[in-house]
Scaffold this motif. Structure first.
Motif, PDB file in Angstrom:
ATOM      1  N   ARG A  29       7.931 -48.248   6.858  1.00 21.42           N
ATOM      2  CA  ARG A  29       9.192 -48.955   7.075  1.00 21.42           C
ATOM      3  C   ARG A  29       8.930 -50.295   7.752  1.00 21.42           C
ATOM      4  N   TYR A  30       9.388 -51.363   7.138  1.00 26.36           N
ATOM      5  CA  TYR A  30       9.111 -52.694   7.661  1.00 26.36           C
ATOM      6  C   TYR A  30       9.912 -52.988   8.919  1.00 26.36           C
ATOM      7  N   GLU A  31      11.045 -52.327   9.101  1.00 35.43           N
ATOM      8  CA  GLU A  31      11.833 -52.556  10.309  1.00 35.43           C
ATOM      9  C   GLU A  31      11.018 -52.183  11.543  1.00 35.43           C
ATOM     10  N   GLU A  32      10.239 -51.112  11.450  1.00 34.51           N
ATOM     11  CA  GLU A  32       9.386 -50.704  12.567  1.00 34.51           C
ATOM     12  C   GLU A  32       8.263 -51.715  12.794  1.00 34.51           C
ATOM     13  N   MET A  33       7.700 -52.241  11.714  1.00 37.30           N
ATOM     14  CA  MET A  33       6.626 -53.223  11.839  1.00 37.30           C
ATOM     15  C   MET A  33       7.146 -54.517  12.453  1.00 37.30           C
ATOM     16  N   ARG A  34       8.344 -54.951  12.067  1.00 37.07           N
ATOM     17  CA  ARG A  34       8.925 -56.162  12.643  1.00 37.07           C
ATOM     18  C   ARG A  34       9.206 -55.968  14.130  1.00 37.07           C
ATOM     19  N   ARG A  35       9.680 -54.797  14.487  1.00 37.62           N
ATOM     20  CA  ARG A  35       9.992 -54.535  15.891  1.00 37.62           C
ATOM     21  C   ARG A  35       8.723 -54.540  16.735  1.00 37.62           C
ATOM     22  N   ALA A  49      10.622 -51.582   2.701  1.00 35.02           N
ATOM     23  CA  ALA A  49       9.549 -50.599   2.887  1.00 35.02           C
ATOM     24  C   ALA A  49       8.678 -50.541   1.634  1.00 35.02           C
ATOM     25  N   HIS A  50       7.584 -49.778   1.748  1.00 38.66           N
ATOM     26  CA  HIS A  50       6.838 -49.383   0.561  1.00 38.66           C
ATOM     27  C   HIS A  50       6.310 -47.970   0.759  1.00 38.66           C
ATOM     28  N   ALA A  51       6.017 -47.320  -0.343  1.00 33.26           N
ATOM     29  CA  ALA A  51       5.456 -45.968  -0.306  1.00 33.26           C
ATOM     30  C   ALA A  51       4.288 -45.916  -1.277  1.00 33.26           C
ATOM     31  N   ASP A  52       3.121 -45.544  -0.783  1.00 38.70           N
ATOM     32  CA  ASP A  52       1.944 -45.404  -1.640  1.00 38.70           C
ATOM     33  C   ASP A  52       1.949 -44.036  -2.312  1.00 38.70           C
ATOM     34  N   ASP A  53       1.290 -43.945  -3.463  1.00 33.88           N
ATOM     35  CA  ASP A  53       1.194 -42.683  -4.210  1.00 33.88           C
ATOM     36  C   ASP A  53       2.567 -42.035  -4.366  1.00 33.88           C
ATOM     37  N   CYS A  54       3.521 -42.844  -4.746  1.00 32.73           N
ATOM     38  CA  CYS A  54       4.901 -42.380  -4.894  1.00 32.73           C
ATOM     39  C   CYS A  54       5.147 -42.011  -6.353  1.00 32.73           C
ATOM     40  N   GLU A  55       5.672 -40.828  -6.571  1.00 32.72           N
ATOM     41  CA  GLU A  55       5.997 -40.377  -7.926  1.00 32.72           C
ATOM     42  C   GLU A  55       7.382 -40.896  -8.293  1.00 32.72           C
ATOM     43  N   TRP A  56       7.495 -41.584  -9.433  1.00 30.17           N
ATOM     44  CA  TRP A  56       8.761 -42.190  -9.803  1.00 30.17           C
ATOM     45  C   TRP A  56       9.107 -41.891 -11.255  1.00 30.17           C
ATOM     46  N   PHE A  57      10.415 -41.885 -11.520  1.00 29.06           N
ATOM     47  CA  PHE A  57      10.937 -41.680 -12.873  1.00 29.06           C
ATOM     48  C   PHE A  57      12.086 -42.664 -13.033  1.00 29.06           C
TER      49      PHE A  57
END
Length: 270
Positions: free
Chosen positions: A250-256, A198-206
């Motif tokens: 979620r890439y699983e949804e895109m693949r499906r 997956a990927h998440a845009d504008d994700c806050e990370w530490f």
């Protein structure tokens, strides 16, 4: 999206940060109106957000975000796209997670962070190991990468004992793991590679940082998505935070959906 309870506790302990229960204070008039009685009342545990804010405040400038200093970082933070994939190297191959963040320093130089964690730290099973297949290319340096992660950057006993070459292998894994054809076939379409989740845009990370390497420009002739890489940090995510679960692609949804679309396009056969 991601929260490492163990790592939060370690950081708090190592840096003298108290993450105990919060208290409320009450003041009551004393008998005969002389003096006052002060009492505390337990109001329960701090929320994840409260603990995160407390850690960020006390870690302070140790958590770099502009990447302007050449000194190795101990912690880093930001708001960027975060790409998530599986990492099956090392003893935790069934639950290893790998996150890639690409950002730019205040001087305009490219910074790549590759962070290794656990699938167990995605609450509510937002992502699962079964969402991605174990297909495609995988780095032969996986054992060296696993050693780097397990030792938190303190041990290098393989042929990749040079910090720059091992950092380049880590970035190569993050960008090309699961490839089955040419790089152009997967460019801009990470869900077509194996292991990706997956990927998440504008994700806050530490993140907690193990190694922080600036590449020697004249030594490397990197191409494709590796081209322009300047500084590579390897470590572990402490938390990833998004506005909502809907922020996660979620890439699983895109693949499906893609598989369903292909089936609909097949010619009729008796």
């Amino acid at each position: 999206m991601y929260w490492s309870e163990r790592r939060v506790a370690e950081i708090a302990s190592d840096n003298g940060i108290r993450l105990a229960d919060r208290f409320s204070w009450t003041v009551k008039a004393a008998p005969q109106g002389v003096g006052a009685e002060v009492a505390s009342k337990d109001r329960g545990e701090l929320s994840r957000r409260e603990r995160a804010l407390k850690i960020e405040k006390l870690i302070g400038d140790q958590a770099v975000s502009l990447f302007e200093s050449p000194h190795p970082a101990r912690f880093a933070k930001g708001v960027n796209r975060v790409n998530v994939a599986r990492f099956i190297g090392g003893p935790a191959r069934d639950k290893g997670a790998m996150c890639h963040v690409r950002t730019t320093s205040s001087r305009g130089q490219r910074v790549d962070l590759v962070l290794f964690g656990s699938m167990d730290n995605f609450p509510g099973r937002i992502l699962r190991t079964s969402d991605a297949s174990e297909d495609g290319w995988y780095s032969s340096a996986w054992h060296a990468i696993a050693e780097l992660v397990e030792s938190r950057g303190t041990r290098a006993t393989t042929q990749w004992d040079d910090p720059e070459s091992l950092s380049v292998e880590v970035l190569n894994l993050a960008l090309h793991q699961g490839s089955t054809g040419t790089e152009d076939e997967h460019r801009g379409r990470p869900w077509t590679r194996g292991y990706t989740l997956a990927h998440a845009d504008d994700c806050e990370w530490f993140a907690q940082i193990y190694t922080d390497v600036a590449l020697t420009e004249e030594r490397w002739n990197l191409r494709g998505e590796m081209s322009g890489a300047h500084r590579i940090l390897v470590g572990a995510p402490v938390w990833l935070r998004t506005a909502s679960q809907d922020s996660v692609v979620r890439y699983e949804e895109m693949r499906r959906r893609a598989a369903t679309s292909r089936r609909r396009r097949l010619p009729f056969m008796r």
